[in-house]
Design a protein around this motif. Sequence first.
Motif, PDB file in Angstrom:
ATOM      1  N   VAL A 120       0.855  -1.186   0.000  1.00  0.00           N
ATOM      2  CA  VAL A 120       0.000   0.000   0.000  1.00  0.00           C
ATOM      3  C   VAL A 120       0.895   1.241   0.000  1.00  0.00           C
ATOM      4  O   VAL A 120       1.805   1.365   0.828  1.00  0.00           O
ATOM      5  CB  VAL A 120      -0.929   0.013   1.241  1.00  0.00           C
ATOM      6  N   LYS A 121       0.641   2.136  -0.919  1.00  0.00           N
ATOM      7  CA  LYS A 121       1.365   3.414  -0.956  1.00  0.00           C
ATOM      8  C   LYS A 121       0.969   4.248   0.268  1.00  0.00           C
ATOM      9  O   LYS A 121      -0.171   4.169   0.733  1.00  0.00           O
ATOM     10  CB  LYS A 121       1.046   4.195  -2.232  1.00  0.00           C
ATOM     11  N   ASP A 149      -2.160   6.229   0.198  1.00  0.00           N
ATOM     12  CA  ASP A 149      -3.406   5.461   0.218  1.00  0.00           C
ATOM     13  C   ASP A 149      -3.768   4.911   1.596  1.00  0.00           C
ATOM     14  O   ASP A 149      -4.799   4.256   1.743  1.00  0.00           O
ATOM     15  CB  ASP A 149      -3.319   4.292  -0.782  1.00  0.00           C
ATOM     16  N   LEU A 150      -2.920   5.154   2.604  1.00  0.00           N
ATOM     17  CA  LEU A 150      -3.223   4.669   3.953  1.00  0.00           C
ATOM     18  C   LEU A 150      -4.444   5.381   4.513  1.00  0.00           C
ATOM     19  O   LEU A 150      -4.598   6.590   4.355  1.00  0.00           O
ATOM     20  CB  LEU A 150      -2.039   4.914   4.891  1.00  0.00           C
ATOM     21  N   ASN A 151      -5.299   4.614   5.183  1.00  0.00           N
ATOM     22  CA  ASN A 151      -6.467   5.194   5.837  1.00  0.00           C
ATOM     23  C   ASN A 151      -6.768   4.411   7.117  1.00  0.00           C
ATOM     24  O   ASN A 151      -6.003   3.521   7.495  1.00  0.00           O
ATOM     25  CB  ASN A 151      -7.665   5.229   4.882  1.00  0.00           C
ATOM     26  N   LEU A 192       3.962  -2.538   3.804  1.00  0.00           N
ATOM     27  CA  LEU A 192       3.696  -3.958   3.540  1.00  0.00           C
ATOM     28  C   LEU A 192       2.751  -4.428   4.632  1.00  0.00           C
ATOM     29  O   LEU A 192       3.084  -4.351   5.828  1.00  0.00           O
ATOM     30  CB  LEU A 192       4.982  -4.779   3.578  1.00  0.00           C
ATOM     31  N   ILE A 193       1.583  -4.887   4.258  1.00  0.00           N
ATOM     32  CA  ILE A 193       0.562  -5.298   5.226  1.00  0.00           C
ATOM     33  C   ILE A 193       0.373  -6.794   5.107  1.00  0.00           C
ATOM     34  O   ILE A 193       0.202  -7.321   4.000  1.00  0.00           O
ATOM     35  CB  ILE A 193      -0.755  -4.553   4.980  1.00  0.00           C
ATOM     36  N   VAL A 239       2.334  -4.683  10.091  1.00  0.00           N
ATOM     37  CA  VAL A 239       2.864  -3.998   8.901  1.00  0.00           C
ATOM     38  C   VAL A 239       4.383  -3.939   8.964  1.00  0.00           C
ATOM     39  O   VAL A 239       4.982  -4.094  10.029  1.00  0.00           O
ATOM     40  CB  VAL A 239       2.298  -2.563   8.751  1.00  0.00           C
ATOM     41  N   GLN A 240       4.977  -3.716   7.813  1.00  0.00           N
ATOM     42  CA  GLN A 240       6.393  -3.367   7.670  1.00  0.00           C
ATOM     43  C   GLN A 240       6.433  -2.089   6.841  1.00  0.00           C
ATOM     44  O   GLN A 240       5.586  -1.888   5.969  1.00  0.00           O
ATOM     45  CB  GLN A 240       7.170  -4.457   6.928  1.00  0.00           C
ATOM     46  N   PHE A 241       7.426  -1.273   7.097  1.00  0.00           N
ATOM     47  CA  PHE A 241       7.554  -0.028   6.344  1.00  0.00           C
ATOM     48  C   PHE A 241       8.754  -0.100   5.418  1.00  0.00           C
ATOM     49  O   PHE A 241       9.815  -0.580   5.794  1.00  0.00           O
ATOM     50  CB  PHE A 241       7.713   1.163   7.295  1.00  0.00           C
TER      51      PHE A 241
END
Length: 188
Positions: free
Chosen positions: A62-63, A66-68, A184-185, A76-78
């Motif tokens: 996910v960009k 686009d996170l909500n 990364l989810i 998650v990982q960044f």
Amino acid sequence: MPAQQQAVKRCMPFFGHPIIPKFKDKYFPTLKKFNKRFFYTLLCLIISFCSFSQDGSDIRYVKTVDLNETHVGPKVQFDFYNRSFGGIKIDTVLIAVTDKSIKFVEHRDDDGFNNWFYRQYLESIDSIGNFKLRLIYSKIKALTRDEIRVINYFNLYDKNNEPLFDTPFTKQNSYRRKSIVEVLITGD
């Protein structure tokens, strides 16, 4: 017309080149007896074997823009600074752990075919005794326009990749959105 030219002319529609019939007859004399049914059976087997060799992934990419709120909660990982898909461009990042910041390097093991969340982590560059500190995953706690607030989950790993603690320890932190390329989810 000589017999050789007639033979070549007769074979051209089937083989496309006058040398091929000579090569075929010399090296593959049983090709004439080749059974079409066997050929199609073999072709079907090859296709079915290929269909069983699928890839796998439990990661959604996910960009940051686009996170909500639906992304609050799961592991998650960044991906910091540069897109590091497949380990092509690995970044280092300073993250506050306890009272000091530690330099971490991204460990990315996603190649487009087999992408498993547990293979992605950040690992300390310097050892802590005989151990390396890993940020094994994070959970998004809150989102603002400029920041992502998280709970980081850390563990110490020995040289055999065995964790020191059964349960990872946590530390709250926040990252600026502009320092993260994508998230990364986990799919579980």
